[in-house]
Design an enzyme around this catalytic site. Structure first.
Site, PDB file in Angstrom:
ATOM      1  N   LYS A 197       0.844  -1.204   0.000  1.00 47.00           N
ATOM      2  CA  LYS A 197       0.000   0.000   0.000  1.00 47.00           C
ATOM      3  C   LYS A 197       0.875   1.247   0.000  1.00 47.00           C
ATOM      4  O   LYS A 197       1.899   1.282   0.679  1.00 47.00           O
ATOM      5  CB  LYS A 197      -0.885  -0.065   1.250  1.00 47.00           C
ATOM      6  N   ARG A 199       0.761   5.306   0.929  1.00 50.96           N
ATOM      7  CA  ARG A 199      -0.068   6.344   1.553  1.00 50.96           C
ATOM      8  C   ARG A 199       0.651   7.675   1.401  1.00 50.96           C
ATOM      9  O   ARG A 199       1.827   7.792   1.736  1.00 50.96           O
ATOM     10  CB  ARG A 199      -0.275   6.046   3.037  1.00 50.96           C
ATOM     11  N   THR A 228     -10.639   5.915   8.257  1.00 51.98           N
ATOM     12  CA  THR A 228     -11.460   6.446   7.153  1.00 51.98           C
ATOM     13  C   THR A 228     -12.069   5.324   6.312  1.00 51.98           C
ATOM     14  O   THR A 228     -12.956   5.570   5.499  1.00 51.98           O
ATOM     15  CB  THR A 228     -10.599   7.302   6.221  1.00 51.98           C
ATOM     16  N   THR A 231      -8.160   2.365   3.367  1.00 52.89           N
ATOM     17  CA  THR A 231      -7.264   1.212   3.193  1.00 52.89           C
ATOM     18  C   THR A 231      -8.068  -0.007   2.747  1.00 52.89           C
ATOM     19  O   THR A 231      -7.698  -0.710   1.804  1.00 52.89           O
ATOM     20  CB  THR A 231      -6.540   0.899   4.533  1.00 52.89           C
TER      21      THR A 231
END
Ligand code: R5P
Length: 303
Positions: A197, A199, A228, A231
């Site tokens: 991932k 960010r 939030t 992800t």
């Protein structure tokens, strides 16, 4: 032993108290018109071992202030030992300096808690395995994974999940140990994979860029915290692009910040299971959400 609760998660506190055969001690928490808090211990705590339960979640500043005042009242009124049960330790994701100029918020929180006289701390699924080392008092680092393993086994038994179709997924590289452990708890019969991932620390935008391992028909994404929801949604979209048909989520701490509940409800994720380390207010609940309890794990630790 006496058990007290702050305002953050009274449902969980009551469950823990019931499991250990106690009722919650009397503690007044009132708010002045200017929003300052006042805390008063009503019960006699002299020479008592006191357990205090308080989480943080969507309102960390409010609940931390409440916690600091509760600790102060308990100490001033003679409690001999304080065990803090803080199922979700707020500010834990700021456990080191990410960019020049930042402070380390978690270190501030730990200094304050220790200064106020906690003797022991119990918490769940901390973001990094290094966090316990930052404390100078004994810490029990518990996990909701056994509860999730039980849930998965139940779903397999009820034929909601087919074991041969299943894969556990860590939505980032930091969570691989978590899916590895859960796979072990399931007897090694469910494989696990991970996602890489990206960010953006300035905008908060998240992109799931690469899957390491083989995707299967049904993916269970396992994470420590949902804030939030970005992800999870990003991971779920990537998994579906790569052949997954059913996406489930199991995460210990459900914060559901901002529009998270709406985004997750309208996402391709089928079901989101979180634990009750955080109390989810009515306006953040949604149809796809299910809550499982960690109360007995805490009660066993206290016993
Ligand atoms: C990140 O490293 C954590 O394990 C969670 O994946 C992350 O904090 C979740 O945040 P959000 O829901 O905002 O994407």
């Amino acid at each position: 032993m006496l058990i007290f609760s702050g305002n953050s998660n009274r449902i969980l506190s009551k469950k823990i108290a019931t499991e250990i055969g106690l009722s919650l001690g009397e503690l007044e928490i009132s708010t002045f018109p200017d929003n300052e808090n006042r805390v008063r211990v009503v019960e006699d705590v002299v020479d008592q071992h006191v357990v205090l339960v308080q989480s943080t979640g969507i309102s960390p500043n409010l609940y931390y202030m409440e916690l600091f005042f509760m600790l102060d009242s308990l100490r001033r009124n003679g409690a001999s030992e304080i065990t803090l049960v803080i199922p979700y330790l707020g500010y834990q994701r700021q456990d080191h300096i990410f960019r020049d100029g930042e402070g380390v918020s978690l270190e501030v929180i730990i200094k304050l808690l220790e200064h106020l006289g906690i003797d022991r701390i119990i918490s769940f699924d901390l973001h990094s395995i290094k966090i316990p080392e930052l404390f100078h008092v004994p810490i029990s680092h518990l996990s909701a994974l056994p509860v999730f393993a039980k849930k998965i086994n139940g779903m397999i038994k009820d034929k909601v999940l087919m074991i041969n179709d299943l894969v556990l997924v860590s939505p980032d590289m930091g969570g691989i140990r978590r899916v590895e452990l859960l796979s072990e708890m399931l007897g090694g019969k469910v494989p696990y994979i991970s996602i890489e991932k990206d960010r953006d620390l300035d905008s908060g935008e998240i992109e799931s860029v690469k899957i390491n391992g083989d995707v299967k028909k049904t993916a269970i994404i396992v994470d420590d915290v949902i804030s939030t929801g970005k992800t999870l949604i990003s991971a779920a979209n990537l998994l579906v692009k790569n052949g997954a048909e059913n996406i489930y989520v199991m995460a210990t701490h459900g914060i559901f910040a901002g529009e998270a509940s709406i985004s997750l409800q309208s996402s391709i994720i089928k079901k989101i299971i979180v634990s009750d380390t955080l109390e989810i207010p009515q306006n953040r609940k949604f149809d796809k959400l299910e809550v499982v309890s960690v109360a007995s794990l805490i009660a066993n630790e206290l016993k």
